[in-house]
Scaffold this active site. Structure first.
Site, PDB file in Angstrom:
ATOM      1  N   GLY A 192       0.846  -1.185   0.000  1.00  0.00           N
ATOM      2  CA  GLY A 192       0.000   0.000   0.000  1.00  0.00           C
ATOM      3  C   GLY A 192       0.881   1.234   0.000  1.00  0.00           C
ATOM      4  O   GLY A 192       1.998   1.200   0.514  1.00  0.00           O
ATOM      5  N   GLN A 218       3.267   9.819   0.867  1.00  0.00           N
ATOM      6  CA  GLN A 218       4.548   9.112   1.000  1.00  0.00           C
ATOM      7  C   GLN A 218       5.485   9.374  -0.178  1.00  0.00           C
ATOM      8  O   GLN A 218       6.655   8.994  -0.132  1.00  0.00           O
ATOM      9  CB  GLN A 218       4.313   7.604   1.169  1.00  0.00           C
ATOM     10  CG  GLN A 218       3.670   7.254   2.500  1.00  0.00           C
ATOM     11  CD  GLN A 218       3.442   5.761   2.615  1.00  0.00           C
ATOM     12  OE1 GLN A 218       2.459   5.240   2.118  1.00  0.00           O
ATOM     13  NE2 GLN A 218       4.370   5.055   3.241  1.00  0.00           N
ATOM     14  N   CYS A 237       5.755  -0.382   7.236  1.00  0.00           N
ATOM     15  CA  CYS A 237       5.426   0.805   6.453  1.00  0.00           C
ATOM     16  C   CYS A 237       6.651   1.194   5.632  1.00  0.00           C
ATOM     17  O   CYS A 237       7.762   1.202   6.170  1.00  0.00           O
ATOM     18  CB  CYS A 237       5.047   1.937   7.405  1.00  0.00           C
ATOM     19  SG  CYS A 237       4.649   3.478   6.576  1.00  0.00           S
ATOM     20  N   LEU A 238       6.445   1.507   4.363  1.00  0.00           N
ATOM     21  CA  LEU A 238       7.586   1.891   3.523  1.00  0.00           C
ATOM     22  C   LEU A 238       8.263   3.157   4.040  1.00  0.00           C
ATOM     23  O   LEU A 238       9.431   3.387   3.769  1.00  0.00           O
ATOM     24  CB  LEU A 238       7.132   2.096   2.073  1.00  0.00           C
ATOM     25  CG  LEU A 238       6.680   0.822   1.343  1.00  0.00           C
ATOM     26  CD1 LEU A 238       6.182   1.160  -0.052  1.00  0.00           C
ATOM     27  CD2 LEU A 238       7.796  -0.205   1.294  1.00  0.00           C
ATOM     28  N   HIS A 298      -4.425   1.436   7.693  1.00  0.00           N
ATOM     29  CA  HIS A 298      -3.039   1.912   7.746  1.00  0.00           C
ATOM     30  C   HIS A 298      -2.835   3.077   6.763  1.00  0.00           C
ATOM     31  O   HIS A 298      -2.284   4.115   7.122  1.00  0.00           O
ATOM     32  CB  HIS A 298      -2.090   0.750   7.428  1.00  0.00           C
ATOM     33  CG  HIS A 298      -0.645   1.135   7.384  1.00  0.00           C
ATOM     34  ND1 HIS A 298       0.275   0.697   8.303  1.00  0.00           N
ATOM     35  CD2 HIS A 298       0.049   1.935   6.531  1.00  0.00           C
ATOM     36  CE1 HIS A 298       1.460   1.222   8.025  1.00  0.00           C
ATOM     37  NE2 HIS A 298       1.350   1.974   6.938  1.00  0.00           N
ATOM     38  N   GLU A 299      -3.304   2.886   5.536  1.00  0.00           N
ATOM     39  CA  GLU A 299      -3.118   3.932   4.528  1.00  0.00           C
ATOM     40  C   GLU A 299      -3.945   5.171   4.863  1.00  0.00           C
ATOM     41  O   GLU A 299      -3.507   6.302   4.671  1.00  0.00           O
ATOM     42  CB  GLU A 299      -3.482   3.401   3.132  1.00  0.00           C
ATOM     43  CG  GLU A 299      -2.584   2.288   2.627  1.00  0.00           C
ATOM     44  CD  GLU A 299      -1.105   2.614   2.719  1.00  0.00           C
ATOM     45  OE1 GLU A 299      -0.729   3.785   2.539  1.00  0.00           O
ATOM     46  OE2 GLU A 299      -0.315   1.694   3.011  1.00  0.00           O
ATOM     47  N   HIS A 356      -2.306   7.579   7.049  1.00  0.00           N
ATOM     48  CA  HIS A 356      -1.353   8.484   6.384  1.00  0.00           C
ATOM     49  C   HIS A 356      -2.049   9.764   5.909  1.00  0.00           C
ATOM     50  O   HIS A 356      -1.486  10.852   5.989  1.00  0.00           O
ATOM     51  CB  HIS A 356      -0.710   7.794   5.175  1.00  0.00           C
ATOM     52  CG  HIS A 356       0.416   6.867   5.526  1.00  0.00           C
ATOM     53  ND1 HIS A 356       1.556   7.292   6.173  1.00  0.00           N
ATOM     54  CD2 HIS A 356       0.584   5.543   5.308  1.00  0.00           C
ATOM     55  CE1 HIS A 356       2.376   6.255   6.327  1.00  0.00           C
ATOM     56  NE2 HIS A 356       1.807   5.182   5.825  1.00  0.00           N
TER      57      HIS A 356
HETATM   58 ZN    ZN Z   1       2.590   3.282   5.837  1.00  0.00          ZN
END
Ligand code: ZN
Length: 177
Positions: free
Chosen positions: A45, A50, A94-95, A136-137, A140
């Site tokens: 995701g 990001q 998470c990236l 989660h997304e 953000h």
């Molecule tokens: Zn993340």
């Protein structure tokens, strides 16, 4: 095009993303870049913030072979209408927080509305992995990162690594900003 990923410590991750307008120029290109960037970094995701574009959009593509789970989507201006079900704990990564995974507690199910890449309206409920990735997304877009939701034990455990990330002192196998 693969874009550099914003990582923990960059204040842009704390911005509340703004709504996407239907006629936003370059929207399809942005979506393509987001998928390419996510694939390149082996993520499931990615939110626009990001890659330093604080618009309310995220993309998801996740496969879990042994669960026969496949989930892909583009979520524009999503709105979580309700969260329900049992609170469950699952590991998340998470990236933007490379090299860390921790158990995060979330409600198991959500109801959400959103627009897809063709600006079609959807309203659906999700549970399990799909709900978790979306939650989660979605965080953000609100300027929140999962590490800020952890209980004290987990937080104490990962704090040293977070400091290394903030200092750019760990090796990250993808392009970062
Ligand atoms: Zn993340």
């Amino acid at each position: 095009m693969v874009k550099p990923i914003v990582i923990y410590g960059d204040p842009i991750l704390e911005i509340k993303s703004t709504e996407v307008k239907k006629e936003t120029p370059g929207l399809q290109l942005l979506i393509r870049d987001m998928f390419e960037t996510m694939f390149k970094a082996n993520g499931v995701g990615l939110s626009a913030v990001q890659i330093a574009i604080p618009l309310r959009i995220f993309v998801i593509e996740a496969h879990i072979e042994k669960e026969n789970f496949h989930f892909r989507g583009v979520f524009i201006n999503p709105k979580i209408l309700r969260e329900f079900g049992d609170l469950t704990k699952h590991p998340e990564g998470c990236l933007s927080v490379p090299g860390i995974a921790a158990l995060v507690e979330r409600p198991s199910s959500i109801e959400m509305e959103w627009y897809d890449e063709n600006w079609e309206y959807h309203k659906e409920t999700f549970d399990g992995f799909a709900a978790r990735i979306i939650q989660h997304e979605y965080d953000h877009l609100e300027g929140e990162i999962y590490v800020d939701k952890l209980d004290k034990m987990w937080r104490d455990m990962i704090d040293p690594t977070l400091e290394l990330i903030e200092d750019r002192a760990i090796e990250i196998p993808y392009l970062i900003r």
